[in-house]
Design an enzyme around this catalytic site. Sequence first.
Site, PDB file in Angstrom:
ATOM      1  CE  LYS A   1      -0.071   7.516   1.021  1.00  0.00           C
ATOM      2  NZ  LYS A   1      -0.472   6.223   0.502  1.00  0.00           N
TER       3      LYS A   1
ATOM      4  CB  SER B   1      -1.796   7.531  -2.972  1.00  0.00           C
ATOM      5  OG  SER B   1      -0.978   6.587  -2.327  1.00  0.00           O
TER       6      SER B   1
END
Length: 145
Positions: free
Chosen positions: A103, A66
């Site tokens: 993230k 991701s």
Amino acid sequence: MFIATLVRDIYTPNFSSLLRLPLYLCPVSAGFPSPAEDYIEGRLDLNRYLVKHPAATFFVRVTGDSMIDAGIHPGDLLIVDRAIAPTNGKIVIAVLNGELTVKRVRQSKQKLLLIPENPQYPSLEIRSEMDFQIWGVVTNVIHPL
């Protein structure tokens, strides 16, 4: 909830042994070759170069894709500094509902978001009922070729 890029292993730095590697004065050309230089500028300890706050630094190895567009690939080793404030736009290691993830953090209006760097994954809005904590800011990526 599927988070996609997770922390696989956590390591602490070992500062008891020094590894000083040669640092060449002449930079390496990525274009046309340049004449070789036959001298060394000095020795470089990667701990001094990569770790700014030794007592607050740890390493993690990642899984998942991701964060691939940020240059973070599965198996990469991240250097994480807990002494750096997790300001808007920084890449962080966060604990979300008991799982460690990497993230980009984004404060948007009244929302706190964890943003992946892969368009195949959605952003995660942090809500008050979630168990959430930021462990540190990613400062460097060690990526094997």
